[in-house]
Design an enzyme around this catalytic site. Sequence first.
Site, mmCIF file in Angstrom:
data_model
loop_
_atom_site.group_PDB
_atom_site.id
_atom_site.type_symbol
_atom_site.label_atom_id
_atom_site.label_comp_id
_atom_site.label_asym_id
_atom_site.label_seq_id
_atom_site.Cartn_x
_atom_site.Cartn_y
_atom_site.Cartn_z
ATOM 1 N N ASP A 44 0.849 -1.178 0.000
ATOM 2 C CA ASP A 44 0.000 0.000 0.000
ATOM 3 C C ASP A 44 0.894 1.241 0.000
ATOM 4 O O ASP A 44 2.094 1.151 0.257
ATOM 5 C CB ASP A 44 -0.894 -0.027 1.247
ATOM 6 N N LYS A 45 0.323 2.402 -0.299
ATOM 7 C CA LYS A 45 1.117 3.631 -0.318
ATOM 8 C C LYS A 45 0.921 4.447 0.963
ATOM 9 O O LYS A 45 1.841 4.613 1.748
ATOM 10 C CB LYS A 45 0.741 4.496 -1.528
#
Length: 1002
Positions: A347-348
Site C-alpha cells: 500500500d502507499k
Amino acid sequence: MCSTLCQQNRKKELKARTVWLGCPEKCEEKYPRNAIKNQKYNIFTFVPGVLYQQFKFFLNLYFLVVACSQFVPSLKIGYLYTYWAPLGFVLAVTMVREAVDEVRRYQRDKEMNSQLYSKLTNQRIPADMIFLRTTEKNGACFIRTDQLDGETDWKLKVAVSCTQRLPALGDLFSISAYVYAQKPQLDIHSFEGNFTREDTDPQIHESLSIENTLWASTVVASGTVIGVVIYTGKETRSVLNTSYAKNKVGLLDLELNRLTKALFLAQVVLSIVMVALQGFVGPWFRNLFRFVVLFSYIIPISLRVNLDMGKSAYGWMIMKDENIPGTVVRTSTIPEELGRLVYLLTDKTGTLTQNEMIFKRLHLGTVSYGTDTMDEIQSHIVHSGATPSRKSQAAAPKVRKSVSSRIHEAVKAIALCHNVTPVYESRAGVNGETESAEADQDFSDDNRTYQASSPDEVALVRWTESVGLTLVNRDLTSLQLKTPSGQILTFYILQIFPFTSESKRMGIIVREESTGDITFYMKGADVAMASIVQYNDWLEEECGNMAREGLRTLVVAKKSLSEEQYQDFENRYNQAKLSIHDRALKVAAVVESLEREMELLCLTGVEDQLQADVRPTLELLRNAGIKIWMLTGDKLETATCIAKSSHLVSRNQDIHVFRPVSNRGEAHLELNAFRRKHDCALVISGDSLEVCLRYYEHEFVELACQCPAVVCCRCSPTQKAQIVRLLQQHTANRTCAIGDGGNDVSMIQAADCGIGIEGKEGKQASLAADFSITQFKHIGRLLMVHGRNSYKRSAALGQFVMHRGMIISTMQAVFSSIFYFASVPLYQGFLMVGYATIYTMFPVFSLVLDQDVKPEMALLYPELYKDLTKGRSLSFKTFLIWVLVSVYQGGILMYGALVLFESEFVHVVAISFTALILTELLMVALTIRTWHWLMVVAEFFSLGCYVASLAFLNEYFDLSFITTRAFLWKVCAITLVSCLPLYIIKYLKRKFSPPSYSKLSS
C-alpha cells in the site's frame, strides 16, 4: 428518469430506513467498539483441518497402515503403542500449537472489542446511505474513509439540495419522495442514482453522484447528518470489497508432501521387490502388506512435530529480535514463507508514506524560495498590503512587476484556489444554531483545522497561513481570508471547476467583495498547464528539477475577467450544462475558452513525507530480487510522484503511464504500445486494469511481470486482492502483501504471506495479518534474516527427519534380505519409539538454531536472498542425495554388524542400534554450519540418555556384552566407515565448489 437506471435498480421510499447519524449534543459517553472477528474460534474442528491440509497424504497413509496392522491380526507387527503413540503425539503437539494461535487471536479480538472510546460528534456509518440533510449551514459535511480506501484525508460530501432546503427537520418526514439507486457493485469511487420528490408540481428530480453518498464503515467527522439507507449487509461497498480469511499452507509444506509421496512409492516398490524375491509363494499378498507395515517408518510421521515446534521457535525468535521491536507473529504456520518471496505488493498511504504534506518550494521564475527562506515571503506579506491595488495593476500593465507584488499575487492565488474548508470544533451545536456571528471570535479559534479531499491542498493552505494569509471561513458561496493586520477579505465563489484525472487541473472564479474584481485562478500539473499559461522559458526546467527532488509540483496561474466577459461565460456555461447530448464535452469546451493566455504566477513544490528509511529498504528488496508493486486508492499523479520519490522507480528508468481504456479495442492498442517499451515501470489505473484483465488477462500479466516496478492507482480493496491472486495463478511464485488500513485486509489475506503495519488507520490490517510490524523498514530484516533462517532451517530439519526414517528402513530391508526375505522386524517396542524421540530428537531439533549466514552479512548482501526463491535447499535433487546417503549408511551399519559379529549373531540388534544412534548424532554435527552451545548440550544429552538407558533395556541389550572392549571398538569402526566418507566429501565440496555465502564470509 435516466434510461441507464433499469429494472435491476432499486427504489427506496424516503420514509423508510432513515438513519440519523452523529451526536445531537456534545457528550462523553463510552461505547464498545464494533465487533472484530478475524477467525472462527473452534480449535477442535479447525486444527485437524489445518494439519490435514498440510500433510494430508502421509497422514492418510499412516492411518491406513496403522489400521491394517492393528485390526488384521495376520498383519500385526510389533506392539500397539509403537504405532499409536507417535501419531497421538503428533496430533497433540499440532493441536496445542494451533490452539495457542487461536487463543491469542481470540484474546486480540476481545481486547479490541472491549475497548471504550469517546463519542463526540462522529459515528461510524452502519450502512450505505444517500446524504439527505446536515446541521452544517453550507449543506456539506466531511467524512473519514480510512477504513474504506486507506486514505486518512477527509472527503467532502454534499447533501441533496432538495431536502437540505427544507425549513425544518420535521419536514423531511412529511414529504413524498423516493430514491433510485443502481444495483450493488464493488466500485467505491462511483455511484449513479436519482432523487425524486413527488408531492410538488412539477416534480423535483435531482441526479445523485458519489458526492451524495455515505458509505458504510466511514465516519462522519463534522456536524450531524441524516440519510436514507440504500444498501445493507452484504450489499454494502465495504462488505463487497472484503474477502474472507483462508488457511494458509506454506510452500515448504507442499514440497514435503510431494517428497512424502515419493517415499510412499519407494515403500510400495521395496515391498513388491521383497515379495518378488520370495517368488510370490504362499500367501504373498499378506506378506506384501506385512512388508508395507514393516517399512512404514520410511514415512516421517515425526516430521510434523519437529516442523511445528521449529516454526514456534522461529516465531519466538522474530518477536524477541531487538532490531525489529514490536513485531508480532500472529500465525506460526508459515514463517518459512518469508524466505521465498518474489513479489511484494504494498500500500502507499501510511505504509510507504506518512501522508503528511510539507510545503517545500515556491518558484517565481526569477527567484526560488525554500524552507530556509520562507521568512522572506512572510516579511513581504507583513510589510505590505494584502494585495496590490487594482489601480496600480491597470495603470502599468506592461511594467515589470516587483518581487513583492509577485509574491502577493502568488500567495493570494494559492490561498484562494482550492477546495479546503476550515473546521472549528467549538462551532458545532445542536442544530448548528450556536455558530457565533462574531467573525473575530471564530477566526482566532486555536482549534481551527483544515480539511480537504487532497492532503497537498491542506499543505498549501497551511503554508499561506504560516506566511500571513489565513483562510478563516468557507461555505458553498464564499470564503474569507485574514491578513497579518487582522483585516478580513471576503471573496464570493462564482464557479468551481474540480480536479479530475483527465483534466489534471482545478479552477475557481471569485469576486472580491471590496473591489468587485473578478479573477479566474487555476492550478494543475505542468503537462496540463504548459499550454494554458503565457510563454515562458523556465517552467519545464524547474518542474523537472523539483520532480527529481521528489516534490509534487503544481503550476498556479490567473486571469482577470471583466464583468462582460464573465457574464458571457456564465451564459454559455449554464447553457452547456443543460445539454442533453455530449454535455461533458460542451461544458469542457466552454471552460477551455477561458483557459487561454493565463498569467503564470508561480510553481509550488510539496513533499509527501516518506516513512523512515523507505528508500534504502526498497533498494534492499530490489537487490534481493523481489519485485515490488504499489497498489493504492490514491490518484494517478500522486502515486507516480511517490513511486519516484521513494525510489520504487529508479531515476534511470522510464515510466509508462497506461492511458485510460474502456473497451477491448483501446486495451489492445495500449497493450501493443506498452509491449514496445523495455525496462520500463508501469503505472495503471484500476479501471483500465479491469478492462485489460477482462479481455487480455494472460498478455497483460506477462507484460507487467517483466516490469521492474508496477504502480496500480485508484484500486479498490477487491482489486488489490484480485491482483494478488492473479500473480499467484500466472507466476506460481510466492507473494507478500503489506498494508496498514482496513482496505488492505483483503489483499493481506489473499497473499501467501500477509504483513500488517500498526499505523494511523487503525489495527485492522495488523490484526488480520500473519505478521505485524511497527515500521516499513523492519520488513528488510524480517525477510533477509528471519525469512532466510526459517526456510533454511526448516529445509534442513525436514530432510534430516526423512533421512532418519530412510536409514532405519534401509537397515530393515538388508536384515530381511539376509533372512530369506522374511517380514520380521529388526527393532521392536521401545527401541523404535526411543529412536525418534529421546535418542535423536534434541540434536535433530537443534538444527532450528543453525544459520549459514550472519544477520549482518545477509543484510549487507541481499543478493543472497535470490538463491532462496529457487528452492534449492529442498528439492528432488537434495532429496535424492539424502536417499543415497541413507542407503549407504543403512547398508554399512547392517552389513558391518553382520561381518564383524558373525560369531555372535544374537547381539546384532544391540550392535547395529548403537552404531545407528552414534551415526545420527555425527550426521547432525555434519549438517550444522554454525555451532550454538545448545547444540553441543543436545548432542551430549542424547548420548547420555542412550548410554543410561542401556542399563534398563535388558530385553534388548546384554549389559555384560556391551561393556566389553571389543563391542566398543567395533561399533566405533562401523560408525566411522558410515560417516567418514561423507565428511571427506563435504570438505572437498566446500573447498572446490563453495556456496556463495561461504565466499562472502571467508
